[in-house]
Design an enzyme around this catalytic site. Structure first.
Site, PDB file in Angstrom:
ATOM      1  N   SER A  10      38.652  29.634  42.922  1.00  0.00           N
ATOM      2  CA  SER A  10      39.006  29.205  41.523  1.00  0.00           C
ATOM      3  C   SER A  10      39.095  30.197  40.324  1.00  0.00           C
ATOM      4  CB  SER A  10      38.513  27.872  41.870  1.00  0.00           C
ATOM      5  OG  SER A  10      38.738  27.631  40.165  1.00  0.00           O
ATOM      6  N   HIS A  35      43.694  30.050  42.791  1.00  0.00           N
ATOM      7  CA  HIS A  35      44.043  28.663  42.399  1.00  0.00           C
ATOM      8  C   HIS A  35      43.318  28.327  40.825  1.00  0.00           C
ATOM      9  CE1 HIS A  35      43.547  24.314  43.793  1.00  0.00           C
ATOM     10  NE2 HIS A  35      41.870  24.487  42.721  1.00  0.00           N
ATOM     11  N   ASP A  37      43.093  26.201  38.224  1.00  0.00           N
ATOM     12  CA  ASP A  37      42.440  24.714  38.060  1.00  0.00           C
ATOM     13  C   ASP A  37      43.145  24.215  36.463  1.00  0.00           C
ATOM     14  OD1 ASP A  37      41.044  23.022  40.089  1.00  0.00           O
ATOM     15  OD2 ASP A  37      39.229  25.076  39.763  1.00  0.00           O
ATOM     16  N   MET A  39      43.474  22.081  33.262  1.00  0.00           N
ATOM     17  CA  MET A  39      43.331  20.621  33.029  1.00  0.00           C
ATOM     18  C   MET A  39      43.338  20.307  31.389  1.00  0.00           C
ATOM     19  SD  MET A  39      39.174  20.678  34.209  1.00  0.00           S
ATOM     20  CE  MET A  39      38.972  21.592  36.220  1.00  0.00           C
ATOM     21  N   HIS A  68      46.419  23.718  40.435  1.00  0.00           N
ATOM     22  CA  HIS A  68      46.148  22.779  40.822  1.00  0.00           C
ATOM     23  C   HIS A  68      46.258  21.818  39.485  1.00  0.00           C
ATOM     24  CE1 HIS A  68      42.252  19.820  41.319  1.00  0.00           C
ATOM     25  NE2 HIS A  68      43.449  18.882  41.246  1.00  0.00           N
ATOM     26  N   MET A 140      39.752  16.473  47.012  1.00  0.00           N
ATOM     27  CA  MET A 140      38.620  16.077  45.759  1.00  0.00           C
ATOM     28  C   MET A 140      37.246  15.871  46.390  1.00  0.00           C
ATOM     29  SD  MET A 140      40.148  18.030  43.528  1.00  0.00           S
ATOM     30  CE  MET A 140      38.869  18.206  42.641  1.00  0.00           C
ATOM     31  N   PHE A 146      35.166  19.823  35.831  1.00  0.00           N
ATOM     32  CA  PHE A 146      33.989  21.018  35.617  1.00  0.00           C
ATOM     33  C   PHE A 146      33.410  21.695  37.191  1.00  0.00           C
ATOM     34  CE2 PHE A 146      33.205  18.282  32.032  1.00  0.00           C
ATOM     35  CZ  PHE A 146      33.598  19.011  31.268  1.00  0.00           C
ATOM     36  N   GLY A 148      31.137  24.297  39.733  1.00  0.00           N
ATOM     37  CA  GLY A 148      29.533  23.867  39.700  1.00  0.00           C
ATOM     38  C   GLY A 148      28.914  22.303  39.923  1.00  0.00           C
ATOM     39  N   ASP A 178      38.267  21.028  47.612  1.00  0.00           N
ATOM     40  CA  ASP A 178      37.989  21.498  46.140  1.00  0.00           C
ATOM     41  C   ASP A 178      36.846  21.027  45.316  1.00  0.00           C
ATOM     42  OD1 ASP A 178      37.604  22.886  43.864  1.00  0.00           O
ATOM     43  OD2 ASP A 178      39.542  22.176  43.111  1.00  0.00           O
ATOM     44  N   GLY A 179      35.406  21.527  45.879  1.00  0.00           N
ATOM     45  CA  GLY A 179      34.663  21.353  44.783  1.00  0.00           C
ATOM     46  C   GLY A 179      32.854  21.671  45.360  1.00  0.00           C
TER      47      GLY A 179
END
Length: 218
Positions: A10, A35, A37, A39, A68, A140, A146, A148, A178-179
């Protein structure tokens, strides 16, 4: 049904000041997808980047761009993301609701692969009806917004559901997670049926990114 394990770093965790170089290097390190992200600060409580970033990094890599979209009204933008260079566009059930099937068809119609995303508190059954339309299902394993965050192992039941559903109905979509993905959590995700692993910090904060990607794959 066994699928090759693919790693999708990501770029949310990359150095934005040298994004072209960061993206280009991922191919050398053994990544399989990039990837992205996206937002909007409305669907999630963070703002990252949008169409211009996808358009600008496209010339720097031959790897598929996995976009995504964590945005409201994704149906307004999916075609523009495909035009910008996205190879895969995934959209949230929580943002689309009853319109999810139409948004997925719109992505396909624009020439990209499509996927549905579910948050940790959304049951897998919520998107059961659109699974035949999907090239990818994204689970997810943190609440989006966010990087981390800590991996939520309870979502692995959904990964198993999607993998079993594909086998039972003759479908061939990828199951992406993801995550909080790291060498410590990747094994459980793969065992549950995930074959595409999104990792940000685990790759970009590593002194040896090639080794980090190889460790995730194992």
């Amino acid at each position: 049904m066994t699928k090759e394990i693919r790693i999708a770093p990501s770029i949310l965790s990359a150095d934005f000041s040298k994004m072209g170089e960061e993206v280009k290097s991922l191919g050398r390190y053994g990544a399989d997808l990039i990837h992205c992200d996206v937002m909007d600060g409305v669907f999630v409580n963070n703002i990252t980047f949008g169409l211009k970033m996808v358009e600008d990094i496209r010339p720097h890599t031959a790897l598929p761009l996995d976009c995504h979209l964590m945005i409201v009204h994704p149906e307004k933008y999916v075609e523009r993301f495909v035009k910008a260079g996205a190879d895969i566009v995934t959209v949230h059930f929580e943002a689309c609701r009853d319109n999810l099937a139409e948004v997925l068809k719109k992505i396909r119609g624009a020439g990209a692969k499509c996927g549905a995303v579910v948050n940790p508190d959304t049951p897998a059954e919520a998107i059961e009806g659109v699974l035949p339309l999907c090239d990818m299902v994204l689970v997810m394993s943190v609440f989006p917004g966010f990087g981390g965050q800590k991996f939520m192992p309870e979502v692995l039941e959904k990964v198993r559901f999607f993998r079993d559903f594909a086998a039972e109905h003759g479908l061939s979509y990828d199951v992406e997670i993801d995550g909080g993905i790291s060498p410590e959590t990747a094994g459980a995700a793969i065992k549950a049926g995930a074959n595409v692993l999104v990792a940000g910090s685990a790759v970009f904060k590593s002194a040896d990114r090639a080794a980090a990607i190889a460790a995730l794959r194992k």
